[in-house]
Design a protein around this motif. Structure first.
Motif: not given
Length: 176
Positions: A33-40, A88-90, A166-173
């Motif tokens: 949830f955090k990586v979906w909601t913070e610009s950094e 509705v976090a998270p 979502f592959d990029q999200l997976d790699e970033y996580l």
């Protein structure tokens, strides 16, 4: 394909003219949830593969906006925005996604005059055993029958696009 990629493969369907994509990430819900909601964090993974994202504004509240630009390796630039409807976090994000200009005005995308101006997206985050299943459901808002038909015709392309995002999200996580 690695084991991680295999277990995180996209599952998609197209119920009632909506694009529905489900993906499981090997990360706790609060982090996803955090990586979906913070610009950094968003600047590291949101958007098509190969595009560089710049966040112009992120105001995470109902009525707030995430306004961004994406630049291709060739220097082509597109703008987009989310207008948050519900947070509705998270557990859940509801937002209208649209193409935009540099000032944040809603515009038609450069690739089609028949693509809907607004897509309502509902993203849910469910955690089980430290892993998060994300479900994205999206469909046109206030669209003509032609726009609905065009959107349905884009499902395969959108599934591939979100798959790469979502592959990029997976790699970033995995890095943070």
């Amino acid at each position: 394909m690695t084991e991680s990629q295999a277990t995180n493969a996209n599952q998609a369907n197209t119920e009632e003219g909506k694009l529905v994509i489900t993906r499981t990430f090997n990360a706790p819900r609060e982090l996803v949830f955090k990586v979906w909601t913070e610009s950094e964090h968003l600047k590291h993974w949101w958007g098509p593969i190969g595009m560089e994202l710049e966040v112009k504004k992120l105001d995470l509240r109902p009525g707030g906006i995430f306004h961004y630009s994406m630049t291709s390796p060739e220097g082509d630039q597109m703008w987009g925005k989310f207008i948050y409807q519900e947070i509705v976090a998270p557990e859940k994000l509801v937002f209208i996604n649209a193409f935009a200009d540099a000032e944040g005005n809603t515009i038609r995308p450069p690739f089609s005059s028949e693509f809907p101006l607004e897509i309502l997206n509902i993203v849910t985050f469910i955690e089980h055993d430290g892993r998060t299943t994300l479900t994205l459901q999206g469909g046109p808002q206030q669209a003509t029958p032609e726009e609905h038909a065009f959107y349905k015709g884009m499902f395969e392309s959108m599934q591939q696009g979100f798959g790469g995002t979502f592959d990029q999200l997976d790699e970033y996580l995995a890095k943070i």
